[in-house]
Design a protein around this motif. Structure first.
Motif, short mmCIF file in Angstrom:
data_model
loop_
_atom_site.label_atom_id
_atom_site.label_comp_id
_atom_site.label_asym_id
_atom_site.label_seq_id
_atom_site.Cartn_x
_atom_site.Cartn_y
_atom_site.Cartn_z
N GLY A 80 0.83 -1.58 -0.66
CA GLY A 80 -0.21 0.25 0.25
C GLY A 80 1.06 0.93 -0.26
N LEU A 81 2.21 1.24 -0.47
CA LEU A 81 2.72 2.50 0.22
C LEU A 81 2.92 3.01 -1.75
CD1 LEU A 81 6.24 0.73 1.15
CD2 LEU A 81 4.57 2.02 1.97
N VAL A 82 2.88 2.47 -2.83
CA VAL A 82 2.97 3.30 -4.14
C VAL A 82 0.88 3.08 -5.11
CG1 VAL A 82 2.83 3.39 -6.24
CG2 VAL A 82 4.77 2.75 -4.65
N LYS A 83 1.04 4.17 -4.80
CA LYS A 83 -0.63 4.31 -5.53
C LYS A 83 -0.75 5.75 -6.52
CE LYS A 83 -2.81 4.20 -0.83
NZ LYS A 83 -3.89 4.70 0.55
N SER A 84 -0.12 5.45 -7.88
CA SER A 84 0.12 6.38 -8.42
C SER A 84 -1.22 6.46 -9.70
CB SER A 84 0.93 5.51 -9.91
OG SER A 84 -0.04 4.27 -10.07
N GLY A 85 -1.53 6.21 -9.43
CA GLY A 85 -3.11 7.05 -10.05
C GLY A 85 -3.51 7.50 -8.67
N GLN A 86 -2.80 8.40 -7.33
CA GLN A 86 -2.75 9.11 -6.65
C GLN A 86 -2.05 10.17 -6.39
OE1 GLN A 86 -4.55 7.99 -2.95
NE2 GLN A 86 -5.97 6.51 -3.79
N GLY A 87 -1.23 10.01 -7.52
CA GLY A 87 0.30 10.35 -7.42
C GLY A 87 1.55 10.50 -6.34
N PRO A 90 6.84 6.78 -3.79
CA PRO A 90 7.94 7.21 -2.67
C PRO A 90 9.19 6.75 -3.28
CG PRO A 90 5.71 5.70 -1.32
CD PRO A 90 5.66 5.19 -2.95
N GLY A 91 9.59 7.65 -3.01
CA GLY A 91 11.06 8.05 -3.43
C GLY A 91 12.19 6.54 -2.58
N PRO A 92 13.84 7.34 -2.77
CA PRO A 92 14.46 6.52 -1.23
C PRO A 92 14.04 5.61 -0.21
CG PRO A 92 15.82 8.31 -3.12
CD PRO A 92 14.32 8.84 -3.10
N SER A 93 14.40 4.63 0.42
CA SER A 93 14.19 4.83 1.56
C SER A 93 15.37 3.85 2.49
CB SER A 93 13.00 3.82 2.29
OG SER A 93 12.85 3.04 1.73
N ASP A 282 8.26 3.97 -19.60
CA ASP A 282 7.68 4.15 -18.77
C ASP A 282 7.45 4.43 -18.11
OD1 ASP A 282 6.66 0.74 -19.72
OD2 ASP A 282 8.16 -0.20 -18.28
N ALA A 283 8.45 4.89 -17.59
CA ALA A 283 8.71 6.65 -16.45
C ALA A 283 8.61 8.23 -16.94
CB ALA A 283 9.60 6.45 -15.85
N GLN A 284 7.84 8.20 -18.26
CA GLN A 284 7.65 9.12 -19.43
C GLN A 284 5.84 9.09 -18.67
OE1 GLN A 284 9.64 10.74 -20.97
NE2 GLN A 284 10.89 9.17 -20.57
N PRO A 285 4.59 9.42 -18.81
CA PRO A 285 3.56 9.35 -17.48
C PRO A 285 3.81 10.47 -16.40
CG PRO A 285 2.85 7.90 -18.63
CD PRO A 285 4.74 7.13 -18.92
N TYR A 286 5.08 9.43 -15.38
CA TYR A 286 5.05 9.73 -14.30
C TYR A 286 5.82 11.21 -14.04
CZ TYR A 286 2.29 5.31 -14.49
OH TYR A 286 1.39 4.82 -14.62
N LEU A 287 6.19 11.91 -15.32
CA LEU A 287 7.41 12.69 -14.85
C LEU A 287 7.31 13.75 -13.92
CD1 LEU A 287 8.91 13.24 -18.42
CD2 LEU A 287 9.92 12.12 -16.24
N GLY A 288 6.89 14.05 -13.58
CA GLY A 288 5.48 15.50 -12.78
C GLY A 288 5.86 14.98 -11.72
N ILE A 289 5.67 13.81 -11.01
CA ILE A 289 5.38 13.15 -10.12
C ILE A 289 6.47 12.61 -9.56
CG2 ILE A 289 4.53 11.26 -8.63
CD1 ILE A 289 1.89 10.54 -10.60
N ARG A 290 7.56 11.87 -10.82
CA ARG A 290 8.95 11.46 -10.19
C ARG A 290 9.43 11.34 -11.12
NH1 ARG A 290 10.76 6.32 -7.24
NH2 ARG A 290 12.40 7.86 -6.86
#
Length: 325
Positions: A80-87, A90-93, A282-290
């Protein structure tokens, strides 16, 4: 003077010539490859390129056996850490050094496993181009140098085909081949390999024609050595140095072009198998998020291509006969 005496004297002259031509061990010069290796060791660019490539090869070959997580394990979604639909990505840990991708997969593990796929595509595609290009260039060079009128006709025919391939932009030719064959990892290897064929063919053909005008070829021809033996046993081995250097440089280009084809959707359709070009797409749609999801594979592609380029350029300088003392 009898025939036997003439033969004996001729043999003695040849033996004496061989003795004068053979240098003693302490008088022998350094071979081209030995001198090139010595110069490479003193070249900072070659050292940097070799270190980069050594790290890349180590990561690509050994790294996948030691990744902390499976490249297809959707840990982030399950926990439950990743919710790409909600932006939320998480980054590095501490447990996930580069964070997750949009499907909750460990980005570090996928980057390491993707290095092997990138290396596989680059090496195989380069070998395809080298094998076909060397065959075409070797036949054309031998025909032009030793084949007479018939050989010149063969050389002209083969080189016009190569010129037509060179007239097309390399990426456009690769995209056309990949589109015809369908999206797959094998298609990418074939497309990128075919693009490099004319480069190897032209290079080997030019080197063989230059060698065909050497004194040792004239001497071998005057002694009655067969032309096929001269071409395969003498001219071809002495013409391979620039081709080997070009293969190192082509590896860099092959990695970039393979990533470009994967980015355009012409690579492996199975996105579960990590490959740097696919990860970048694959990362192109999420450039604004990560945006880091695109930065990681892009940096890997750039550094690897730079390593091959630095080493290849250093090898070219080291093997340049004009710079030999």
């Amino acid at each position: 003077m009898t025939i036997t005496e003439r033969a004996r004297k001729k043999a003695e002259k040849l033996d004496r010539l061989g003795e004068l031509s053979a240098a003693r061990d302490e008088e022998r010069g350094v071979s081209l490859w030995q001198e090139a290796f010595r110069r490479l060791r003193r070249n900072p660019a070659a050292i940097v390129g070799a270190v980069v490539l050594g790290i890349f090869l180590l990561v690509a070959i050994v790294g996948p056996f030691f990744v902390p997580f499976g490249p297809t394990d959707t840990i982030g979604i399950r926990e439950g850490l990743v919710k790409s639909g909600q932006g939320i990505i998480p980054g590095p840990s501490g447990d996930h050094w580069l964070g997750f991708d949009h499907q909750g997969r460990d980005e570090f593990s996928r980057l390491i496993v993707g290095a092997r796929q990138t290396l596989l595509v680059g090496v195989v595609s380069t070998l395809i181009g080298l094998a076909i290009g060397a065959l075409v260039g070797g036949v054309a060079g031998a025909a032009a140098g030793l084949g007479g009128r018939w050989g010149r006709w063969v050389d002209t025919t083969l080189m016009r085909i190569v010129d037509m391939m060179l007239a097309l932009p390399s990426l456009l030719l690769a995209v056309s081949i990949a589109a015809l064959l369908g999206a797959s990892l094998t298609t990418v290897m074939i497309a990128v390999g075919v693009v490099s064929v004319p480069v190897f063919a032209r290079l080997l053909r030019g080197a063989m024609i230059a060698q065909a005008n050497s004194d040792y070829v004239l001497a071998a021809t005057s002694l009655g050595v067969r032309r096929s033996k001269i071409a395969l046993g003498h001219i071809l081995p002495n013409s391979l140095a620039p081709v080997i250097v070009q293969a190192t440089l082509t590896l860099a280009t092959a990695i970039i072009e393979a990533a470009a084809l994967s980015f355009l959707g012409l690579g492996n359709p199975d996105t579960a198998i990590p490959e740097w070009g696919v990860m970048l797409a694959d990362a192109q749609p999420y450039l604004g998020i990560r945006p880091a999801l695109a930065i990681y594979p892009a940096v890997g592609i750039i550094i690897t291509a730079l390593g091959f380029t630095l080493l290849g350029e250093a090898m070219r300088e080291a093997l340049d006969p004009k710079l030999r003392k």
